[in-house]
Design a protein around this motif. Structure first.
Motif, PDB file in Angstrom:
ATOM      1  N   VAL A   9     -10.625  -9.929 -31.267  1.00 25.67           N
ATOM      2  CA  VAL A   9      -9.765 -10.919 -31.898  1.00 25.67           C
ATOM      3  C   VAL A   9      -9.321 -10.371 -33.252  1.00 25.67           C
ATOM      4  O   VAL A   9     -10.121  -9.822 -34.015  1.00 25.67           O
ATOM      5  N   ILE A  10      -8.041 -10.495 -33.556  1.00 27.91           N
ATOM      6  CA  ILE A  10      -7.505  -9.949 -34.795  1.00 27.91           C
ATOM      7  C   ILE A  10      -7.794 -10.898 -35.956  1.00 27.91           C
ATOM      8  O   ILE A  10      -7.498 -12.099 -35.883  1.00 27.91           O
ATOM      9  N   ASP A  11      -8.382 -10.372 -37.011  1.00 27.92           N
ATOM     10  CA  ASP A  11      -8.669 -11.139 -38.223  1.00 27.92           C
ATOM     11  C   ASP A  11      -7.402 -11.126 -39.075  1.00 27.92           C
ATOM     12  O   ASP A  11      -7.170 -10.203 -39.870  1.00 27.92           O
ATOM     13  N   THR A  12      -6.567 -12.145 -38.925  1.00 31.15           N
ATOM     14  CA  THR A  12      -5.282 -12.149 -39.625  1.00 31.15           C
ATOM     15  C   THR A  12      -5.456 -12.236 -41.139  1.00 31.15           C
ATOM     16  O   THR A  12      -4.640 -11.698 -41.894  1.00 31.15           O
ATOM     17  N   GLY A  13      -6.526 -12.878 -41.593  1.00 33.95           N
ATOM     18  CA  GLY A  13      -6.766 -12.949 -43.025  1.00 33.95           C
ATOM     19  C   GLY A  13      -7.037 -11.576 -43.606  1.00 33.95           C
ATOM     20  O   GLY A  13      -6.510 -11.223 -44.677  1.00 33.95           O
ATOM     21  N   ARG A  14      -7.831 -10.786 -42.900  1.00 34.92           N
ATOM     22  CA  ARG A  14      -8.129  -9.429 -43.374  1.00 34.92           C
ATOM     23  C   ARG A  14      -6.880  -8.547 -43.297  1.00 34.92           C
ATOM     24  O   ARG A  14      -6.626  -7.750 -44.196  1.00 34.92           O
ATOM     25  N   VAL A  15      -6.112  -8.710 -42.220  1.00 35.77           N
ATOM     26  CA  VAL A  15      -4.879  -7.924 -42.097  1.00 35.77           C
ATOM     27  C   VAL A  15      -3.928  -8.258 -43.241  1.00 35.77           C
ATOM     28  O   VAL A  15      -3.320  -7.367 -43.846  1.00 35.77           O
ATOM     29  N   ALA A  16      -3.805  -9.545 -43.582  1.00 32.64           N
ATOM     30  CA  ALA A  16      -2.941  -9.948 -44.695  1.00 32.64           C
ATOM     31  C   ALA A  16      -3.415  -9.308 -45.994  1.00 32.64           C
ATOM     32  O   ALA A  16      -2.604  -8.867 -46.822  1.00 32.64           O
ATOM     33  N   GLY A  17      -4.742  -9.249 -46.182  1.00 34.08           N
ATOM     34  CA  GLY A  17      -5.280  -8.615 -47.374  1.00 34.08           C
ATOM     35  C   GLY A  17      -4.938  -7.136 -47.439  1.00 34.08           C
ATOM     36  O   GLY A  17      -4.633  -6.597 -48.515  1.00 34.08           O
ATOM     37  N   TRP A  58       1.694  -9.193 -36.380  1.00 39.32           N
ATOM     38  CA  TRP A  58       0.792  -8.253 -35.695  1.00 39.32           C
ATOM     39  C   TRP A  58      -0.071  -8.984 -34.677  1.00 39.32           C
ATOM     40  O   TRP A  58      -0.288  -8.503 -33.559  1.00 39.32           O
ATOM     41  N   ASN A  59      -0.575 -10.148 -35.055  1.00 39.22           N
ATOM     42  CA  ASN A  59      -1.419 -10.914 -34.144  1.00 39.22           C
ATOM     43  C   ASN A  59      -0.644 -11.329 -32.899  1.00 39.22           C
ATOM     44  O   ASN A  59      -1.148 -11.223 -31.776  1.00 39.22           O
ATOM     45  N   ALA A  60       0.595 -11.791 -33.089  1.00 37.03           N
ATOM     46  CA  ALA A  60       1.407 -12.223 -31.948  1.00 37.03           C
ATOM     47  C   ALA A  60       1.799 -11.038 -31.074  1.00 37.03           C
ATOM     48  O   ALA A  60       1.741 -11.114 -29.841  1.00 37.03           O
ATOM     49  N   PHE A  61       2.175  -9.927 -31.710  1.00 33.54           N
ATOM     50  CA  PHE A  61       2.639  -8.772 -30.944  1.00 33.54           C
ATOM     51  C   PHE A  61       1.523  -8.145 -30.126  1.00 33.54           C
ATOM     52  O   PHE A  61       1.736  -7.733 -28.979  1.00 33.54           O
ATOM     53  N   LEU A  62       0.338  -8.061 -30.690  1.00 33.62           N
ATOM     54  CA  LEU A  62      -0.786  -7.416 -30.009  1.00 33.62           C
ATOM     55  C   LEU A  62      -1.567  -8.390 -29.133  1.00 33.62           C
ATOM     56  O   LEU A  62      -2.620  -8.034 -28.612  1.00 33.62           O
ATOM     57  N   SER A  63      -1.059  -9.598 -28.957  1.00 33.31           N
ATOM     58  CA  SER A  63      -1.709 -10.588 -28.092  1.00 33.31           C
ATOM     59  C   SER A  63      -0.698 -11.142 -27.089  1.00 33.31           C
ATOM     60  O   SER A  63      -0.462 -12.358 -27.027  1.00 33.31           O
ATOM     61  N   PRO A  64      -0.065 -10.264 -26.292  1.00 34.91           N
ATOM     62  CA  PRO A  64       0.957 -10.747 -25.352  1.00 34.91           C
ATOM     63  C   PRO A  64       0.325 -11.534 -24.224  1.00 34.91           C
ATOM     64  O   PRO A  64      -0.885 -11.435 -23.968  1.00 34.91           O
ATOM     65  N   ASP A  65       1.135 -12.341 -23.566  1.00 36.81           N
ATOM     66  CA  ASP A  65       0.655 -13.042 -22.381  1.00 36.81           C
ATOM     67  C   ASP A  65       0.232 -12.030 -21.336  1.00 36.81           C
ATOM     68  O   ASP A  65       0.704 -10.888 -21.318  1.00 36.81           O
TER      69      ASP A  65
END
Length: 209
Positions: free
Chosen positions: A22-30, A59-66
């Motif tokens: 699971v992508i940690d979007t908070g860390r990616v934003a940092g 990044w989260n949306a792109f790397l989490s495709p259906d």
């Protein structure tokens, strides 16, 4: 234009999966915030406020495709040996070497024998394998191999024509460069007439687009 033609006879390579965690979007934003600072920018200035969060969300949306979805096959008992080609599919992926976008035009063909595949599933399969760090050659093979399992035989061909920003906006900066990859299986690899039909119709679609 670079053209690569592959067949199942080539030595197998290890499958490369998409992101497993699971992508940690908070860390990616940092990290994006830190990158902006290192590039000499001020993340707090007007225009950049909220940018790290937006980039992380993308990044989260792109790397989490259906998922590729379960393909629906319809029985057509009168069909036997008919060439079916689905083209006009355009997907975006990311070059794993430079993390820059590449636009991939996808055409898939198969020999229908007693049943046909629901057309929308071809696009979903392409989107599924595009939503990750990729190389065009691997993407072409992955789409073809997935279709093998859906259709139940190897009479499948996939052609991909790519525009790579890692070549058009950096390095040699050749905006008109195109890369073509073709994966031919089953009868597409042994029947030159069938293979030529597929390639002729595919290139015709690309010229018309």
């Amino acid at each position: 234009m670079t053209t690569s033609i592959a067949s199942p006879a080539a030595a197998p390579t290890a499958a490369v999966a998409g992101p497993a965690a699971v992508i940690d979007t908070g860390r990616v934003a940092g990290l994006i915030h830190q990158l902006l600072v290192e590039l000499g920018e001020n993340p707090a200035r007007e225009g950049l406020t909220g940018t790290p969060d937006r980039v992380a969300a993308w990044w989260n949306a792109f790397l989490s495709p259906d998922g590729a979805a379960t393909a629906t096959c319809f029985t057509e008992s009168q069909l036997g040996g008919q060439l079916v080609i689905v083209g006009g599919m355009s997907v975006w992926s990311l070059c794993e070497h430079h993390m820059l976008p590449m636009n991939l035009q996808v055409t898939a063909g198969y020999v229908a024998d007693g049943e046909v595949v629901g057309l929308s599933k071809f696009g979903r399969i392409a989107q599924h394998f595009a939503g990750r760090l990729q190389v065009q050659e691997r993407f072409t093979r992955q789409v073809a191999e997935h279709l093998n399992g859906v259709i139940g035989h190897e009479d499948v061909a996939v052609a991909v024509r790519g525009v790579h920003l890692c070549m058009s906006m950096r390095g040699v900066r050749m905006e008109d460069a195109r890369t073509t990859t073709v994966h031919s299986g089953g009868r597409f690899g042994t029947d030159p007439v069938l293979s030529q039909q597929f390639l002729t119709l595919t290139t015709g679609m690309w010229r018309a687009s």
